[in-house]
Design a protein around this motif. Structure first.
Motif, PDB file in Angstrom:
ATOM      1  N   SER A 134       0.866  -1.038   0.034  1.00  0.00           N
ATOM      2  CA  SER A 134       0.090   0.047  -0.167  1.00  0.00           C
ATOM      3  C   SER A 134       0.883   1.185   0.055  1.00  0.00           C
ATOM      4  N   ASP A 135       0.175   2.479  -0.805  1.00  0.00           N
ATOM      5  CA  ASP A 135       0.943   3.781  -0.548  1.00  0.00           C
ATOM      6  C   ASP A 135       0.393   4.603   0.552  1.00  0.00           C
ATOM      7  N   VAL A 136      -0.136   3.980   1.540  1.00  0.00           N
ATOM      8  CA  VAL A 136      -0.740   4.564   2.517  1.00  0.00           C
ATOM      9  C   VAL A 136       0.274   4.163   3.882  1.00  0.00           C
ATOM     10  N   LEU A 137       0.829   5.034   4.422  1.00  0.00           N
ATOM     11  CA  LEU A 137       1.660   4.725   5.498  1.00  0.00           C
ATOM     12  C   LEU A 137       1.082   5.249   6.746  1.00  0.00           C
ATOM     13  N   LEU A 138       1.423   4.324   7.925  1.00  0.00           N
ATOM     14  CA  LEU A 138       0.855   4.572   9.137  1.00  0.00           C
ATOM     15  C   LEU A 138       2.131   4.977   9.925  1.00  0.00           C
ATOM     16  N   TYR A 139       2.043   6.065  10.697  1.00  0.00           N
ATOM     17  CA  TYR A 139       3.149   6.507  11.632  1.00  0.00           C
ATOM     18  C   TYR A 139       2.661   6.328  13.018  1.00  0.00           C
ATOM     19  N   ASP A 140       3.375   5.571  13.912  1.00  0.00           N
ATOM     20  CA  ASP A 140       3.351   5.528  15.221  1.00  0.00           C
ATOM     21  C   ASP A 140       4.296   6.570  15.904  1.00  0.00           C
ATOM     22  N   LEU A 141       3.622   7.517  16.438  1.00  0.00           N
ATOM     23  CA  LEU A 141       4.323   8.874  16.825  1.00  0.00           C
ATOM     24  C   LEU A 141       4.081   9.037  18.225  1.00  0.00           C
ATOM     25  N   SER A 142       5.098   9.672  18.805  1.00  0.00           N
ATOM     26  CA  SER A 142       4.965  10.074  20.487  1.00  0.00           C
ATOM     27  C   SER A 142       5.425  11.568  20.475  1.00  0.00           C
ATOM     28  N   GLY A 202     -10.481   4.057   1.247  1.00  0.00           N
ATOM     29  CA  GLY A 202      -9.984   3.792  -0.060  1.00  0.00           C
ATOM     30  C   GLY A 202     -10.176   5.364  -0.867  1.00  0.00           C
ATOM     31  N   TYR A 203     -10.435   6.157   0.014  1.00  0.00           N
ATOM     32  CA  TYR A 203     -10.496   7.705  -0.698  1.00  0.00           C
ATOM     33  C   TYR A 203      -9.426   8.441  -0.442  1.00  0.00           C
ATOM     34  N   LYS A 204      -8.316   8.280  -1.261  1.00  0.00           N
ATOM     35  CA  LYS A 204      -6.937   8.768  -0.963  1.00  0.00           C
ATOM     36  C   LYS A 204      -6.874  10.441  -1.636  1.00  0.00           C
ATOM     37  N   PRO A 205      -7.096  11.278  -0.831  1.00  0.00           N
ATOM     38  CA  PRO A 205      -7.198  12.876  -1.370  1.00  0.00           C
ATOM     39  C   PRO A 205      -5.847  13.279  -2.347  1.00  0.00           C
ATOM     40  N   LEU A 210     -10.084  11.161  -6.670  1.00  0.00           N
ATOM     41  CA  LEU A 210     -10.483  10.684  -5.386  1.00  0.00           C
ATOM     42  C   LEU A 210     -10.572  11.681  -4.268  1.00  0.00           C
ATOM     43  N   ARG A 211     -10.066  13.020  -4.737  1.00  0.00           N
ATOM     44  CA  ARG A 211      -9.964  14.331  -3.783  1.00  0.00           C
ATOM     45  C   ARG A 211     -11.177  14.523  -3.031  1.00  0.00           C
ATOM     46  N   GLU A 212     -12.137  14.825  -4.279  1.00  0.00           N
ATOM     47  CA  GLU A 212     -13.350  15.213  -3.681  1.00  0.00           C
ATOM     48  C   GLU A 212     -14.247  14.301  -2.875  1.00  0.00           C
ATOM     49  N   LEU A 213     -13.991  12.736  -3.382  1.00  0.00           N
ATOM     50  CA  LEU A 213     -14.695  11.775  -2.404  1.00  0.00           C
ATOM     51  C   LEU A 213     -14.132  11.810  -1.232  1.00  0.00           C
TER      52      LEU A 213
END
Length: 308
Positions: A134-142, A202-205, A210-213
């Motif tokens: 996936s090109d969606v990355l999840l960042y675990d941030l403190s 699934g709505y990647k801005p 998909l930006r408006e969705l």
């Protein structure tokens, strides 16, 4: 599978707004637009301009990336930017780090709030894709403020730590409006809130198609019927989601009645008797829905009436 004599809904067919039909891809909504703690608000809407993340023009608040520490090496930052949800940081030594290279990084911020400077440090504990490839990355941030203890940057509706998705846009926390793009926006969108949830659906801005969705989805998730930032739902309420582009489709294990269809500024049509928490008073007048997507909506929501 069907009831009330309607086929599985297709765009522009079967005006079933008052009847139950089978659906798929049921989702869980919530009331929050976002949930970060970076600058003291529930929505962290900041702008990225070179190394500086600052508020809208004229704002006295800003955040500046000073340094980045990767394991044992500390670098001064020359510039930073997003590609999709992937943060890139270029150092003064002309090295660029991004994606999983930022695992265990510490990013030094100089934050000015209401004219008072405070030191805040964001530590990247982990970076991982939403799913393999996936090109969606999840960042675990403190987050650490001054000399206080580390705490999660993002928390979910239960107050538990969660991850963030980085988005190259800025939203108004009170109205839910996406602000005019300047090319230097950055939001830490927390999972379990609308901004990130719509990306996960699934709505990647960052995808022009998909930006408006995505923006319409943020209204749907919070039942922001009038597009004024006022939510009319409760966390954890199941809602069916359907669109015409094939991102969200029909769930054969659920039945629903059409609640509303949505655009970037709120509901474009609404069946008041089918509102997800029951009929409510709202601050605007919205016409009833007719045939599927006949009102020009981008996404359709449904109130669940039968399902596991």
């Amino acid at each position: 599978m069907l009831s009330a004599g309607c086929d599985v809904p297709q765009a522009g067919e079967c005006a079933c707004s008052d009847e139950a039909v089978s659906v798929r891809e049921t989702q869980m909504n919530g009331t929050r637009l976002n949930g970060t703690r970076l600058n003291g608000t529930r929505l962290n809407g900041t702008r990225l301009n070179g190394t500086r993340l600052n508020g809208p023009d004229g704002s006295l608040d800003y955040i500046e990336i000073e340094k980045i520490k990767l394991r044992k090496e500390t670098y001064n930052v020359e510039s930073s930017w997003l590609v999709g949800s992937n943060l890139h940081v270029k150092t003064t030594t002309k090295e660029t780090f991004s994606g999983t290279q930022l695992d265990s990084a510490k990013i030094k911020f100089d934050l000015l709030e209401d004219g008072s400077s405070r030191k805040k440090t964001v530590k990247v504990l982990d970076v991982e894709p939403l799913s393999p490839g996936s090109d969606v990355l999840l960042y675990d941030l403190s987050l650490k403020v001054d000399e206080k203890e580390w705490e999660p940057l993002c928390v979910d509706n239960a107050g538990e730590p969660t991850q963030a998705i980085l988005l190259a846009d800025v939203w108004d926390a009170s109205t839910g409006d996406r602000l005019t793009a300047t090319g230097d926006g950055l939001t830490f969108a927390c999972r379990d809130a609308a901004l990130a949830k719509c990306v996960e659906w699934g709505y990647k801005p960052w995808d022009p198609d998909l930006r408006e969705l995505h923006q319409a989805c943020t209204r749907l998730v919070r039942a922001d019927y009038c597009g004024d930032g006022v939510s009319h739902t409760a966390p954890g309420t199941l809602v069916h989601v359907l669109d015409q582009v094939g991102v969200q489709t029909v769930d054969p294990e659920r039945q629903f009645v059409v609640e509303a269809e949505w655009g970037p500024d709120g509901a474009v049509c609404l069946n008041g008797a089918n509102m997800r928490l029951g009929a409510q008073q709202i601050g605007c007048s919205i016409p009833a829905c007719g045939g599927d997507f006949a009102s020009g909506g981008l996404i359709q929501s449904g109130k669940i009436v039968v399902g596991p």
